[in-house]
Write an enzyme that holds these catalytic residues in place. Structure first.
Site, PDB file in Angstrom:
ATOM      1  N   SER A   1       0.125 -43.197  43.575  1.00  8.46           N
ATOM      2  CA  SER A   1      -0.852 -43.011  44.629  1.00  8.46           C
ATOM      3  C   SER A   1      -0.334 -43.406  46.017  1.00  8.46           C
ATOM      4  CB  SER A   1      -2.111 -43.828  44.320  1.00  8.46           C
ATOM      5  OG  SER A   1      -1.834 -45.228  44.280  1.00  8.46           O
TER       6      SER A   1
ATOM      7  N   SER B   1       2.469 -46.031  40.640  1.00  5.01           N
ATOM      8  CA  SER B   1       2.029 -45.623  41.972  1.00  5.01           C
ATOM      9  C   SER B   1       2.929 -46.071  43.114  1.00  5.01           C
ATOM     10  CB  SER B   1       0.604 -46.114  42.231  1.00  5.01           C
ATOM     11  OG  SER B   1      -0.312 -45.382  41.455  1.00  5.01           O
TER      12      SER B   1
ATOM     13  N   LYS C   1      -0.437 -49.162  53.156  1.00  7.98           N
ATOM     14  CA  LYS C   1      -1.264 -48.221  52.392  1.00  7.98           C
ATOM     15  C   LYS C   1      -2.743 -48.480  52.677  1.00  7.98           C
ATOM     16  CE  LYS C   1      -1.867 -46.706  47.561  1.00  7.98           C
ATOM     17  NZ  LYS C   1      -1.403 -46.951  46.168  1.00  7.98           N
TER      18      LYS C   1
END
Length: 528
Positions: free
Chosen positions: A191, A215, A111
């Site tokens: 996210s 997330s 990420k």
């Protein structure tokens, strides 16, 4: 060091390392739907040549992320040549009998709020587009040491979805809007949207996400894959763009629970730069060895019935999962009071997140080696105001709220933190486990993914059980439970602090009896 375009086959062949027993390199292998354990078995037998695995995923990434359905799940990758050097080195180690473990030679995506040497760490924001720190986050070092091959960085909800409460999950100014591969008009949640969509689409067999509250678990669930948020304190947060030191953690997003366990075995560890992990080395475990198809036998599982929602189709999926667990030897205990006494949790959590966001992000930004980048939350707020492309779809109201907060010694913050931990932990999960005499809690992770609408923002209205384990810092695993309207629904396993191995084992036992993961179809619309 930039996102790839589809390369011609001749170019691929030219840069691929020569196979040990062929004059010409073999064709790129088909990696669709293959988990890390499958890839490892094929490499161990010699059926699959290590050096081509990275090429195969980079090629697939180019075809599906840049072209084809254009998922926009990945922000940047290393080059074929760079990945080839790493995979060839690991292949030579394998030939010499040096095998680092189940991640040896396995590609992984990271990420883009986690630092990786050689790539920018942007958190999706144009304010950090040149944030080349030249360093690996502690967990990236752990992955490399375990033999994993870093392919690149995944898209995310900008600033990990903490900029505004009117955001569209999966959108960032750097990466655009990540699409859900099960239906391209649907949201990938946030996210860690890019990490989950990438794994679902087999752009990599493994990815790393981060979670403050939902997330990892929400993106994994709506994209139909496995996501694990570990106990806070097992996994280092060093060189990860922060929100909250009380709740932040990184964790795996994978195709299977076994792969999630393998990643956990690699990334758990004490980091002197992250005091929360001081006891992590003592808690390290072989999470794969702890897995068993019989792990649910004799367990008492508490069902968060008051958090299932009122959709009959979701309830039917959930009840079928509970019936299977009963068949596996578990005793199902209905819980209807999980919300009791939790009325003040939301406000307390928000107060903690806003205060810690200001303090933690200021500390991270101030220490960045790039002299020209933002050095404080106030700098980022000013940057966004000066760059309309950042605010074209939604505001930065949460950033502005955080900027008004006091420091970590503010009595209001300290009271909110104590309240949040008490309500989510001692009077939340701990109370439920003890009062109902159960070993773990079960819930529905999510409703179906909603239609993405950048102008209106998120329209999530399904069940969610992420808040208590997120605030308490307890483990939370989501495993595919089936489809509703062709869209994935996840099953959540939640446990006490440090019960990570037990939660993974319970999820694995369910998964082995109910292989509910469905490959994505990349349909353009979720409606006929």
């Amino acid at each position: 060091m930039q996102k790839i375009s589809l390369l011609a086959a001749a170019a691929l062949l030219a840069i691929a390392p020569a196979a040990p027993s062929a004059a010409m390199p073999p064709p790129l292998p088909d990696v669709e739907g293959k988990d890390a354990a499958m890839l490892q078995a094929e490499m161990a037998t010699g059926w699959l040549y290590d050096g081509l695995v990275g090429d195969a995923y980079l090629d697939r990434l180019g075809r599906l992320d840049d072209y084809g359905p254009k998922l926009d799940a990945v922000i940047a990758t290393f080059s074929f040549a760079d990945v080839g050097v790493e995979t060839k080195r690991l292949y030579e180690e394998r030939k010499a009998g040096k095998l680092r473990g189940p991640l040896h030679g396995i590609p992984v995506l990271i990420k883009d709020n986690i630092e990786v040497a050689g790539l920018s760490t942007t958190a999706g924001s144009l304010a950090l587009k040149d944030n080349m720190t030249g360093r690996d986050a502690f967990i990236v070092t752990r992955l490399r040491d375990a033999g994993a091959v870093i392919l690149g960085k995944t898209n995310l909800s900008e600033w990990a979805n903490i900029r505004s409460d009117k955001s569209t999950s999966g959108w960032s100014a750097v990466g655009g809007l990540t699409k859900n591969p099960h239906a391209l008009d649907r949201n990938a949640c946030g996210s860690s949207s890019g990490s989950a969509a990438a794994v679902a689409a087999s752009l990599a067999p493994l990815a790393i996400g981060t979670e403050t509250d939902g997330s990892i678990t929400c993106p994994a669930a709506v994209n139909g894959v496995v996501g694990f948020k570990p106990s806070v304190g097992l996994v280092s947060r060093s060189f990860i763009v922060p929100i909250s030191h009380s709740q932040d953690t990184a964790g795996p997003i994978t195709l299977t629970v076994r792969d999630a366990a393998a990643v956990m075995s690699a990334i758990v560890g004490s980091d002197p730069a992250d005091p929360a992990t001081a006891g992590a080395d003592a808690r390290k475990a072989d999470y794969v060895a702890a897995l068993s198809p019989g792990a649910l036998k004799g367990k008492r599982v508490g069902v968060l019935r008051d958090r299932v929602g009122d959709r009959a189709d979701i309830t039917a999926l959930f009840d079928a999962a509970l019936a299977q667990m009963t068949a596996l030897g578990a005793t199902v205990v209905e819980i209807g009071d999980s919300r009791s006494g939790q009325e003040k949790l939301g406000k307390a959590e928000l107060d903690v997140l806003m205060t810690e966001l200001k303090a933690d992000l200021n500390a991270y930004l101030a220490a960045l080696p790039n002299a020209n980048g933002p050095k404080s939350l106030a700098d980022v707020i000013a940057f966004n105001k000066a760059h309309p492309e950042e605010l074209q779809w939604f505001d930065q109201a949460l950033f502005e709220l955080a900027e008004t907060k006091g420091g970590l010694d503010d009595p209001a913050y300290l009271e909110a933190k104590a309240t949040a931990l008490r309500l989510a932990g001692a009077e939340g999960i701990d109370r439920l486990l003890k009062a109902h005499d159960v070993d773990l809690l079960l819930g529905v992770t999510n409703g179906p993914a909603w239609v993405s609408d950048l102008e209106k923002g998120d329209a999530y209205d399904g069940p969610s059980v992420s808040q208590m384990p997120a605030v308490a810092g307890y483990p939370h695993l989501t495993v595919p439970m089936g489809l509703v309207d062709g869209l994935p629904i996840g099953l959540s396993f939640i446990g006490a602090k440090w019960s990570d191995a037990d939660i993974l084992a319970a999820g694995y036992a369910y998964e082995q009896a109910n292989r509910k993961r469905t490959p994505p179809t990349y349909r353009a619309s979720s409606t006929p």
